[in-house]
Motif scaffolding. Sequence first.
Motif, PDB file in Angstrom:
ATOM      1  N   ILE A 269      37.383  41.474  49.838  1.00 13.01           N
ATOM      2  CA  ILE A 269      38.030  42.019  51.036  1.00 13.01           C
ATOM      3  C   ILE A 269      38.784  40.942  51.793  1.00 13.01           C
ATOM      4  O   ILE A 269      39.903  41.155  52.269  1.00 13.01           O
ATOM      5  N   LYS A 270      38.186  39.763  51.899  1.00 13.61           N
ATOM      6  CA  LYS A 270      38.781  38.676  52.681  1.00 13.61           C
ATOM      7  C   LYS A 270      39.877  37.923  51.909  1.00 13.61           C
ATOM      8  O   LYS A 270      40.599  37.123  52.487  1.00 13.61           O
ATOM      9  N   GLY A 271      39.977  38.154  50.626  1.00  8.04           N
ATOM     10  CA  GLY A 271      41.058  37.542  49.867  1.00  8.04           C
ATOM     11  C   GLY A 271      40.751  36.186  49.265  1.00  8.04           C
ATOM     12  O   GLY A 271      41.653  35.496  48.772  1.00  8.04           O
ATOM     13  N   ALA A 272      39.467  35.771  49.284  1.00  8.67           N
ATOM     14  CA  ALA A 272      39.095  34.550  48.578  1.00  8.67           C
ATOM     15  C   ALA A 272      39.154  34.824  47.068  1.00  8.67           C
ATOM     16  O   ALA A 272      39.174  35.978  46.630  1.00  8.67           O
ATOM     17  N   GLN A 273      39.160  33.770  46.275  1.00 14.05           N
ATOM     18  CA  GLN A 273      39.356  33.909  44.835  1.00 14.05           C
ATOM     19  C   GLN A 273      38.027  33.911  44.082  1.00 14.05           C
ATOM     20  O   GLN A 273      37.363  32.881  44.003  1.00 14.05           O
ATOM     21  N   PHE A 274      37.603  35.070  43.561  1.00 10.92           N
ATOM     22  CA  PHE A 274      36.486  35.080  42.621  1.00 10.92           C
ATOM     23  C   PHE A 274      37.045  34.566  41.307  1.00 10.92           C
ATOM     24  O   PHE A 274      37.937  35.170  40.714  1.00 10.92           O
ATOM     25  N   THR A 275      36.548  33.432  40.874  1.00 10.33           N
ATOM     26  CA  THR A 275      37.219  32.725  39.786  1.00 10.33           C
ATOM     27  C   THR A 275      36.225  32.119  38.805  1.00 10.33           C
ATOM     28  O   THR A 275      35.039  32.411  38.838  1.00 10.33           O
ATOM     29  N   GLY A 276      36.732  31.289  37.929  1.00 12.16           N
ATOM     30  CA  GLY A 276      35.915  30.678  36.882  1.00 12.16           C
ATOM     31  C   GLY A 276      36.534  30.966  35.528  1.00 12.16           C
ATOM     32  O   GLY A 276      37.764  30.874  35.362  1.00 12.16           O
ATOM     33  N   PRO A 277      35.720  31.330  34.526  1.00 12.07           N
ATOM     34  CA  PRO A 277      36.248  31.574  33.179  1.00 12.07           C
ATOM     35  C   PRO A 277      37.349  32.619  33.128  1.00 12.07           C
ATOM     36  O   PRO A 277      38.220  32.567  32.249  1.00 12.07           O
TER      37      PRO A 277
END
Length: 334
Positions: A269-277
Amino acid sequence: MVVQAIQYSRFGDEEVLDLVNIKSDSLKVNQVRVEVYAVGLNPIDYKTFEGAKPLRFLSFMTKLRRPSRWFESKASLFPRGIGRDFAGVITEVGEGVSRFAVGDKVFGTMISDPGLGTKRGALATEICVNESEIVLKPEMIDMTHAATMGVASLTVGGAFRRIGLNSRDTVVISAAAGGIGSIAVQYAVAKGATVIGIASKKNAEYLKSLGAIPVSYEENIKKALLSASTTPITKFLDCYGSDYVRLAFSLGLKGTAIGTLVPSPYVMIKGAQFTGPRHSTYDDFRTLAEMVSDGKVQLKIDQVYNFSLKSVREAYRSLKMGHSRGKKVVKVRD
C-alpha cells in the motif's frame, strides 16, 4: 533409485518434518540431476513449512493473477519438500541442457513464485533442478560454503537492483549480522556504498569487520541512524520485517528507495519494494561467486548439521531463534 528427503504433510513447527524414502524423479526438459553434498538453510524455509501468513497472502495474490490455481485442492499441496539452497555434483543431464555436463560441481537454489509456490525441496540426497537454477561452483569455494550462496546471490542482487544501489549511496541494512544481511553488507561495501548495519550491540565489532557502521536496535534506532553517518541516508534494505519499513519512511525515504524481503499489505500500500529473488537475474549467481572468490565477500558459517531428522529439526529450531552470525548448513554427504 531410492532418494532420502526431508518432507512434511501439514503446516506446523519443525516437528512436522519427516525423513522419508521416495522414488527418484524423472528428468524433465532443461533439467539436471544433482547428487547433493550440502544444503544451506534460510528463514524462508521454516516460514514455508509453518505456512506463515505473509506467504499465504502472496499465494493468494498469485492466484488472483493465475485464476486456474483456484481449482487446486488443499490436498495437492502435500507432501512438500523443504530447503532451497544446495551444492553438489551433476550425475545426469536432461534434454535441452547446454551449459552443464555430468561431473560438473554446481551450486544454486530452487526458484519458485513468491509464497507457497513449490513442492520441491533441496534437503534430499538427490534432486532434479532446472538449468537456470544452477551455476558452476568455483574451485576455491568448498561445497559447504557454496551451499550458502544461492538464495543470497539472487536476494541481494535482486534487491539492490530494485532500489538502484550505487557507490554514492548511504544504505541502511536491518538484520545486518544474519545470513543474508551480512552478505548484503559486504556486497554493498564492495559496490562502494556507505553501509549502516542494524543488529544487536554484541554484533557491533563483527559489523565493523565487514565494513559497516553498526547501530544497535536496542537503542533509539532513528536517532542513532541519523547520527551514524556524515552523509544523508539514501537507501534502506530491510532483511527482517516488523516495523523497519515504517522506520525507513520516517527517515524521509521514498518507497522506491526502500526494499524489504518480507511482504505485507502495508508494504504494498505504501509503495515500498517487496524484493529479492523476484528482481534477480541469472548473472547474480556469478556476481556473488566472483566476489567470494576475489575475497570481497566472506561467507560466514554459523553451524554445520548432519543429515538426520533430529539434526535438521534442531537446525531449524535454532534458526528460528535468530541472533546467529552467518548461515546454517546441513551436510548431506562428505
